[in-house]
Design a protein around this motif. Sequence first.
Motif, PDB file in Angstrom:
ATOM      1  N   LEU A   1       0.809  -1.214   0.000  1.00 59.59           N
ATOM      2  CA  LEU A   1       0.000   0.000   0.000  1.00 59.59           C
ATOM      3  C   LEU A   1       0.847   1.270   0.000  1.00 59.59           C
ATOM      4  CD1 LEU A   1      -2.767  -1.029   2.558  1.00 59.59           C
ATOM      5  CD2 LEU A   1      -3.016  -0.777   0.087  1.00 59.59           C
ATOM      6  N   VAL A   2       1.993   1.236   0.657  1.00 55.68           N
ATOM      7  CA  VAL A   2       2.775   2.452   0.880  1.00 55.68           C
ATOM      8  C   VAL A   2       3.886   2.663  -0.145  1.00 55.68           C
ATOM      9  CG1 VAL A   2       4.335   3.568   2.535  1.00 55.68           C
ATOM     10  CG2 VAL A   2       2.246   2.488   3.332  1.00 55.68           C
ATOM     11  N   ASP A   3       4.536   1.609  -0.567  1.00 57.41           N
ATOM     12  CA  ASP A   3       5.740   1.735  -1.393  1.00 57.41           C
ATOM     13  C   ASP A   3       5.483   2.492  -2.693  1.00 57.41           C
ATOM     14  OD1 ASP A   3       8.538   1.162  -1.693  1.00 57.41           O
ATOM     15  OD2 ASP A   3       7.971  -0.277  -3.247  1.00 57.41           O
ATOM     16  N   GLY A   4       4.443   2.148  -3.393  1.00 58.84           N
ATOM     17  CA  GLY A   4       4.129   2.836  -4.643  1.00 58.84           C
ATOM     18  C   GLY A   4       3.795   4.297  -4.427  1.00 58.84           C
ATOM     19  N   ASN A   5       3.069   4.587  -3.368  1.00 55.96           N
ATOM     20  CA  ASN A   5       2.703   5.973  -3.075  1.00 55.96           C
ATOM     21  C   ASN A   5       3.930   6.829  -2.782  1.00 55.96           C
ATOM     22  OD1 ASN A   5      -0.032   5.476  -3.355  1.00 55.96           O
ATOM     23  ND2 ASN A   5      -0.260   4.883  -1.226  1.00 55.96           N
ATOM     24  N   GLN A   6       4.898   6.258  -2.060  1.00 55.87           N
ATOM     25  CA  GLN A   6       6.128   7.003  -1.780  1.00 55.87           C
ATOM     26  C   GLN A   6       6.855   7.350  -3.075  1.00 55.87           C
ATOM     27  OE1 GLN A   6       8.307   4.348   0.756  1.00 55.87           O
ATOM     28  NE2 GLN A   6       7.501   5.253   2.622  1.00 55.87           N
ATOM     29  N   LYS A   7       6.950   6.392  -3.961  1.00 56.68           N
ATOM     30  CA  LYS A   7       7.671   6.617  -5.215  1.00 56.68           C
ATOM     31  C   LYS A   7       6.951   7.631  -6.100  1.00 56.68           C
ATOM     32  CE  LYS A   7      10.103   2.312  -5.133  1.00 56.68           C
ATOM     33  NZ  LYS A   7      10.131   0.930  -5.494  1.00 56.68           N
ATOM     34  N   VAL A   8       5.635   7.561  -6.153  1.00 56.36           N
ATOM     35  CA  VAL A   8       4.869   8.525  -6.955  1.00 56.36           C
ATOM     36  C   VAL A   8       5.039   9.927  -6.383  1.00 56.36           C
ATOM     37  CG1 VAL A   8       2.529   9.250  -7.570  1.00 56.36           C
ATOM     38  CG2 VAL A   8       3.206   6.867  -7.836  1.00 56.36           C
ATOM     39  N   TYR A   9       4.978  10.060  -5.061  1.00 57.92           N
ATOM     40  CA  TYR A   9       5.134  11.372  -4.427  1.00 57.92           C
ATOM     41  C   TYR A   9       6.530  11.919  -4.702  1.00 57.92           C
ATOM     42  CZ  TYR A   9       4.996  15.063  -0.947  1.00 57.92           C
ATOM     43  OH  TYR A   9       5.036  16.277  -0.329  1.00 57.92           O
ATOM     44  N   ALA A  10       7.562  11.090  -4.523  1.00 56.01           N
ATOM     45  CA  ALA A  10       8.933  11.532  -4.767  1.00 56.01           C
ATOM     46  C   ALA A  10       9.132  11.898  -6.236  1.00 56.01           C
ATOM     47  CB  ALA A  10       9.918  10.450  -4.350  1.00 56.01           C
ATOM     48  N   THR A  11       8.559  11.128  -7.150  1.00 51.94           N
ATOM     49  CA  THR A  11       8.688  11.402  -8.574  1.00 51.94           C
ATOM     50  C   THR A  11       8.080  12.754  -8.925  1.00 51.94           C
ATOM     51  OG1 THR A  11       8.634   9.050  -9.075  1.00 51.94           O
ATOM     52  CG2 THR A  11       8.144  10.538 -10.878  1.00 51.94           C
ATOM     53  N   GLY A  12       6.978  13.088  -8.306  1.00 58.13           N
ATOM     54  CA  GLY A  12       6.338  14.376  -8.566  1.00 58.13           C
ATOM     55  C   GLY A  12       7.158  15.561  -8.108  1.00 58.13           C
ATOM     56  N   LEU A  13       8.073  15.351  -7.170  1.00 53.86           N
ATOM     57  CA  LEU A  13       8.905  16.439  -6.671  1.00 53.86           C
ATOM     58  C   LEU A  13      10.174  16.640  -7.493  1.00 53.86           C
ATOM     59  CD1 LEU A  13       8.699  15.649  -2.847  1.00 53.86           C
ATOM     60  CD2 LEU A  13       7.416  17.379  -4.101  1.00 53.86           C
ATOM     61  N   LEU A  14      10.487  15.691  -8.365  1.00 51.33           N
ATOM     62  CA  LEU A  14      11.757  15.707  -9.099  1.00 51.33           C
ATOM     63  C   LEU A  14      11.574  16.226 -10.519  1.00 51.33           C
ATOM     64  CD1 LEU A  14      12.883  12.152  -8.008  1.00 51.33           C
ATOM     65  CD2 LEU A  14      13.886  14.300  -7.233  1.00 51.33           C
ATOM     66  N   PRO A  15      12.597  16.926 -11.040  1.00 55.94           N
ATOM     67  CA  PRO A  15      12.532  17.291 -12.455  1.00 55.94           C
ATOM     68  C   PRO A  15      12.611  16.032 -13.319  1.00 55.94           C
ATOM     69  CG  PRO A  15      14.581  18.077 -11.440  1.00 55.94           C
ATOM     70  CD  PRO A  15      13.772  17.430 -10.377  1.00 55.94           C
ATOM     71  N   GLN A  16      11.984  16.058 -14.457  1.00 58.79           N
ATOM     72  CA  GLN A  16      11.886  14.871 -15.304  1.00 58.79           C
ATOM     73  C   GLN A  16      13.255  14.333 -15.715  1.00 58.79           C
ATOM     74  OE1 GLN A  16       9.314  15.409 -18.644  1.00 58.79           O
ATOM     75  NE2 GLN A  16       9.232  13.242 -19.117  1.00 58.79           N
ATOM     76  N   THR A  17      14.224  15.193 -15.893  1.00 60.32           N
ATOM     77  CA  THR A  17      15.546  14.746 -16.336  1.00 60.32           C
ATOM     78  C   THR A  17      16.338  14.051 -15.234  1.00 60.32           C
ATOM     79  OG1 THR A  17      16.462  16.920 -15.812  1.00 60.32           O
ATOM     80  CG2 THR A  17      15.719  16.556 -18.082  1.00 60.32           C
ATOM     81  N   ASP A  18      15.985  14.243 -13.978  1.00 61.83           N
ATOM     82  CA  ASP A  18      16.746  13.681 -12.856  1.00 61.83           C
ATOM     83  C   ASP A  18      15.958  12.655 -12.052  1.00 61.83           C
ATOM     84  OD1 ASP A  18      18.944  15.259 -13.435  1.00 61.83           O
ATOM     85  OD2 ASP A  18      18.243  16.920 -12.191  1.00 61.83           O
ATOM     86  N   ARG A  19      14.919  12.091 -12.602  1.00 61.21           N
ATOM     87  CA  ARG A  19      14.066  11.184 -11.836  1.00 61.21           C
ATOM     88  C   ARG A  19      14.766   9.895 -11.439  1.00 61.21           C
ATOM     89  NH1 ARG A  19       8.192  12.245 -14.501  1.00 61.21           N
ATOM     90  NH2 ARG A  19       7.908  14.246 -13.479  1.00 61.21           N
ATOM     91  N   GLY A  20      15.572   9.330 -12.321  1.00 58.74           N
ATOM     92  CA  GLY A  20      16.282   8.096 -11.994  1.00 58.74           C
ATOM     93  C   GLY A  20      17.241   8.298 -10.837  1.00 58.74           C
ATOM     94  N   THR A  21      18.040   9.354 -10.920  1.00 55.98           N
ATOM     95  CA  THR A  21      18.983   9.668  -9.849  1.00 55.98           C
ATOM     96  C   THR A  21      18.239  10.015  -8.569  1.00 55.98           C
ATOM     97  OG1 THR A  21      20.559  10.512 -11.467  1.00 55.98           O
ATOM     98  CG2 THR A  21      20.880  11.202  -9.183  1.00 55.98           C
ATOM     99  N   GLY A  22      17.174  10.768  -8.700  1.00 52.53           N
ATOM    100  CA  GLY A  22      16.393  11.158  -7.522  1.00 52.53           C
ATOM    101  C   GLY A  22      15.775   9.969  -6.814  1.00 52.53           C
ATOM    102  N   LEU A  23      15.200   9.038  -7.592  1.00 51.42           N
ATOM    103  CA  LEU A  23      14.598   7.855  -6.969  1.00 51.42           C
ATOM    104  C   LEU A  23      15.660   6.949  -6.344  1.00 51.42           C
ATOM    105  CD1 LEU A  23      11.742   6.937  -9.454  1.00 51.42           C
ATOM    106  CD2 LEU A  23      11.527   7.785  -7.118  1.00 51.42           C
ATOM    107  N   GLY A  24      16.824   6.862  -6.973  1.00 45.29           N
ATOM    108  CA  GLY A  24      17.917   6.096  -6.388  1.00 45.29           C
ATOM    109  C   GLY A  24      18.377   6.699  -5.070  1.00 45.29           C
ATOM    110  N   THR A  25      18.509   8.020  -5.045  1.00 44.65           N
ATOM    111  CA  THR A  25      18.899   8.712  -3.821  1.00 44.65           C
ATOM    112  C   THR A  25      17.830   8.561  -2.750  1.00 44.65           C
ATOM    113  OG1 THR A  25      20.141  10.301  -5.140  1.00 44.65           O
ATOM    114  CG2 THR A  25      19.598  10.949  -2.891  1.00 44.65           C
ATOM    115  N   PHE A  26      16.570   8.674  -3.154  1.00 40.95           N
ATOM    116  CA  PHE A  26      15.462   8.509  -2.214  1.00 40.95           C
ATOM    117  C   PHE A  26      15.486   7.117  -1.582  1.00 40.95           C
ATOM    118  CE2 PHE A  26      11.112   6.847  -1.682  1.00 40.95           C
ATOM    119  CZ  PHE A  26      10.689   7.659  -0.634  1.00 40.95           C
ATOM    120  N   ASN A  27      15.651   6.089  -2.400  1.00 35.62           N
ATOM    121  CA  ASN A  27      15.656   4.727  -1.860  1.00 35.62           C
ATOM    122  C   ASN A  27      16.878   4.456  -0.993  1.00 35.62           C
ATOM    123  OD1 ASN A  27      13.187   3.579  -2.794  1.00 35.62           O
ATOM    124  ND2 ASN A  27      14.032   3.615  -4.843  1.00 35.62           N
ATOM    125  N   ALA A  28      18.024   5.037  -1.336  1.00 35.06           N
ATOM    126  CA  ALA A  28      19.213   4.893  -0.495  1.00 35.06           C
ATOM    127  C   ALA A  28      19.001   5.574   0.856  1.00 35.06           C
ATOM    128  CB  ALA A  28      20.432   5.480  -1.192  1.00 35.06           C
TER     129      ALA A  28
END
Length: 87
Positions: free
Chosen positions: A10-37
């Motif tokens: 229930l929570v994992d997908g919501n966290q990723k969607v919220y984090a993705t919305g805060l990141l610029p489109q060009t840096d989403r991969g790096t941002g999600l990697g940093t978020f998960n770390a």
Amino acid sequence: MALYGVFIALVDGNQKVYATGLLPQTDRGTGLGTFNAALGFAELIASLGGGLLWEAAGSKFSFLVGAMVAAVACVTLWLVTDRSTRP
């Protein structure tokens, strides 16, 4: 253990969607990697701290501290979230 799996589902997908919305489109991969770390590191520190509190002061105090930290996190998230995205 099954309830924890439901919680993560229930929570994992919501966290990723919220984090993705805060990141610029060009840096989403790096941002999600940093978020998960950062999330993994925070979970490690929280588990160690919770275990130490449990051993030092007992289960009631450990859960009380966890509830207080969760309340502070909720209020902080509410205050820093853009008001136009709130329901």
